[in-house]
Each structure stands twice: as structure tokens, then as C-alpha cells.
Design an enzyme around this catalytic site. Structure first.
Site, short mmCIF file in Angstrom:
data_model
loop_
_atom_site.label_atom_id
_atom_site.label_comp_id
_atom_site.label_asym_id
_atom_site.label_seq_id
_atom_site.Cartn_x
_atom_site.Cartn_y
_atom_site.Cartn_z
N ARG A 265 -3.88 4.87 8.80
CA ARG A 265 -2.60 4.51 7.20
C ARG A 265 -2.40 6.10 6.91
O ARG A 265 -1.15 6.50 6.73
CB ARG A 265 -3.52 3.19 6.81
CG ARG A 265 -3.92 2.30 7.01
CD ARG A 265 -3.81 1.56 6.30
NE ARG A 265 -2.33 1.33 6.53
CZ ARG A 265 -1.65 0.04 5.82
NH1 ARG A 265 -3.26 -0.41 4.40
NH2 ARG A 265 -0.71 -0.58 4.42
N ASN B 81 0.95 -1.30 0.17
CA ASN B 81 0.03 -0.15 -0.64
C ASN B 81 1.24 1.45 -0.13
O ASN B 81 0.33 2.28 0.09
CB ASN B 81 -0.24 -0.11 1.42
CG ASN B 81 -1.65 -1.11 1.35
OD1 ASN B 81 -1.93 -2.12 2.01
ND2 ASN B 81 -2.72 -1.51 0.00
N ARG C 165 -11.04 2.34 -1.38
CA ARG C 165 -9.89 2.34 -1.04
C ARG C 165 -9.75 3.40 -2.28
O ARG C 165 -10.17 4.49 -1.46
CB ARG C 165 -9.21 1.79 -0.09
CG ARG C 165 -9.22 0.62 0.52
CD ARG C 165 -9.49 1.96 1.43
NE ARG C 165 -9.75 -0.04 2.96
CZ ARG C 165 -8.67 -0.37 3.79
NH1 ARG C 165 -7.28 0.35 3.20
NH2 ARG C 165 -9.30 -0.42 5.20
N HIS D 144 -9.43 -4.25 -0.87
CA HIS D 144 -7.96 -3.49 -1.89
C HIS D 144 -7.92 -4.93 -2.85
O HIS D 144 -9.11 -6.02 -3.00
CB HIS D 144 -7.13 -4.12 -1.44
CG HIS D 144 -6.84 -3.01 -0.62
ND1 HIS D 144 -6.17 -2.55 0.57
CD2 HIS D 144 -6.74 -1.98 -0.67
CE1 HIS D 144 -5.57 -1.76 0.95
NE2 HIS D 144 -6.18 -1.09 0.61
N CYS E 292 -0.15 -8.21 0.31
CA CYS E 292 0.38 -6.67 0.96
C CYS E 292 1.03 -7.20 1.41
O CYS E 292 1.21 -5.96 1.88
CB CYS E 292 -1.05 -6.95 1.92
SG CYS E 292 -3.15 -7.57 1.28
#
Ligand code: ARG
Length: 266
Positions: A88, A69, A135, A164, A260
Site C-alpha cells: 500500500r 487510510n 498497523r 484498524h 474505510c
């Protein structure tokens, strides 16, 4: 050669809830998480021949382990993520610093646009897909496409469990796609089927999709996949891939798994 950016889980925990997998009351076991992370890194280095670049974890940023990410790269250019949730957003600065220190040209999206990097943008060679709605914003892909000189096909994500793109979709080095069709609307399903021939599509059943069967790291002919996904593994092996199952229960509690935890740097 494959270089991956990873972040040790020193400060990993379930500190907030920003997707349906996260439960602060249940939490995650940090000791187990460390063992699982270290084991997966060993598989990537020793079995798959990957080179790992480690970013220093930051206290108070538990989700920094999910380096996918941080942004998305092409050559020496990186488009930095802009996280949807304030929890985040403080990750953006340390990731930006790391990219700058390692010689990458950092591109930023207009403020107010959300984009969560390689977690939402996946492809090989000239076929790229971008997940949006949960997102990332669909409008972000116009800029990302321009920055990286890539055509990106936007895919709407309709199931909150698969928030995601990399939770329900994976592209392998041979151009095959591993996906959970139920995470997409009809239009997105049709777009994927239009681009990827039937012989190259592996649809995973729901019971494996929820074990993050689509959240795979593909390095050449090697695929690292969360354990508990036998039917997906069988299909990958039939296509000539060597599969490596890894236990990632503690990270799935945060809504993330193998893919991820890595960011492809080349
Ligand atoms: N808890 C993290 C979040 O909700 C998990 C991120 C997983 N990363 C991914 N690329 N799917 O943002």
C-alpha cells in the site's frame, strides 16, 4: 457541511493478502463492487447531504478506494499516512499530491514509523483515540498529536480481524461510541469506558462486528452502516440517528466497509 474524499473502485481487486479478510483466490466481483460503491455515494450525497471530492484512481493500487487510510486532517493540515505493508505504500504519493493540489499543508512522520490515517484515528471535538499494534505504531501518535494539536488516547488492537481502529470503533457526532469490546485489551476497554459514559456506549455483538457494524459514516444525525446489522441499527435509532444500510459485501472481502471508503475533509 461535510466534505468527504472518495476514490472510485475502477482498479479495485483483491491482489494481495494483508489482513485475515483478504483471499486472493476468492477475489471480489468488480461489477458488484462498482454498483455498491455508487449506491453508497448516492446515499451520502442525497440522504446525508455530504459533498464528495473524488481522487483519480491509480491502476495497480487496488486499495486506494479506502481513502480513510490516506491520512488524517485538522483544518488545512493533513498528516500523511505511512503504510505498514509495502503493497500500500505507493498510495502515499498520489494522496500527497491530491492534498497539496487542494491547498492542504502536508505533514510527514519520521521515516520508519507507521500510521494509517483516519482508519486508525477517530474522535469528535476534543476526544480522540488512536489504534495501534496491527498497523499504526503507538509512537506515531506523539507526532500526530503535536501536528494537529490534539490529545490522542492510544488503544491497542488485539484481534487481527479488527486491524484498524475503524473496524471495531466509531464515534458519532453526539459523542457516542459504537464499539466491539473484544477487539481491545483490558486497558483499552477501561480507557474507553473511562472517557465515554455508559449511556453513550453501544457495544455491538460479535456477529455484527464481523459484518462491520462499527465501520460507520456519521454525518450529523445520519449514519451510513453496512447492511446485516439490525441490532446496532436499532440502538442508533433509539439515540435519534437516521440509519442508512448499504450493501458492501465486495469491500468487506478486502477488510473494509463504509467508513474505510471515505475520508472526512472537515
Ligand atoms: N485491504 C485494505 C487493507 O488491508 C483494507 C483497508 C480498510 N480500511 C480501513 N480504514 N479499515 O489495508
Amino acid at each position: 457541511m461535510s466534505r468527504l474524499l472518495v476514490c472510485p473502485p475502477d482498479h479495485y481487486q483483491i491482489a494481495y493478502e494483508i489482513n485475515p479478510w483478504m483471499d486472493v483466490k476468492k477475489g471480489a466481483d468488480l461489477t458488484v463492487a462498482r454498483v455498491q460503491w455508487t449506491a453508497m455515494m448516492a446515499v451520502l450525497e442525497k440522504n446525508c447531504g455530504a459533498t464528495l471530492e473524488r481522487i483519480e484512481p491509480v491502476a495497480g493500487l487496488p486499495d486506494m478506494v479506502f481513502t480513510a487510510n490516506a491520512g488524517i486532517l485538522a483544518g488545512r493540515t493533513v498528516v500523511l499516512s505511512q503504510f505498514r505493508y509495502p503493497e500500500r505504500r505507493p498510495e502515499e504519493a498520489p494522496f500527497e499530491r491530491w492534498f497539496q493540489e487542494h491547498g492542504y499543508q502536508v505533514k510527514r512522520l519520521p521515516t520508519g514509523l507507521y500510521f494509517e490515517g483516519a482508519g486508525d484515528m477517530l474522535g469528535v471535538r476534543d476526544v480522540w483515540f488512536g489504534g495501534y499494534l496491527q498497523r499504526s505504531d503507538i509512537r506515531a501518535y506523539r507526532y500526530v498529536g503535536e501536528f494537529l494539536g490534539r490529545e490522542i488516547l492510544p488503544l491497542e488492537l488485539v484481534d487481527p480481524r479488527f486491524y484498524h481502529l475503524d473496524t471495531c470503533f466509531c464515534m458519532l457526532s453526539g459523542g457516542e461510541v459504537v464499539w466491539y469490546p473484544g477487539a481491545f485489551d483490558r486497558y483499552g476497554q477501561a480507557a474507553i469506558m473511562d472517557r465515554i459514559p455508559a449511556a453513550k456506549r453501544i457495544a455491538v455483538p460479535e456477529e455484527e462486528a464481523v459484518r462491520f457494524a462499527c465501520n460507520e459514516v456519521c454525518i450529523g444525525k445520519h449514519v451510513v452502516i453496512p447492511e446485516g446489522n439490525p441490532s446496532t441499527m436499532e440502538r442508533l435509532e433509539k439515540l435519534g440517528y437516521a440509519t442508512h444500510a448499504v450493501g458492501l459485501s465486495e469491500f468487506i472481502k478486502s477488510g473494509g466497509a463504509a467508513k474505510c471508503l471515505t475520508l472526512a475533509l472537515d
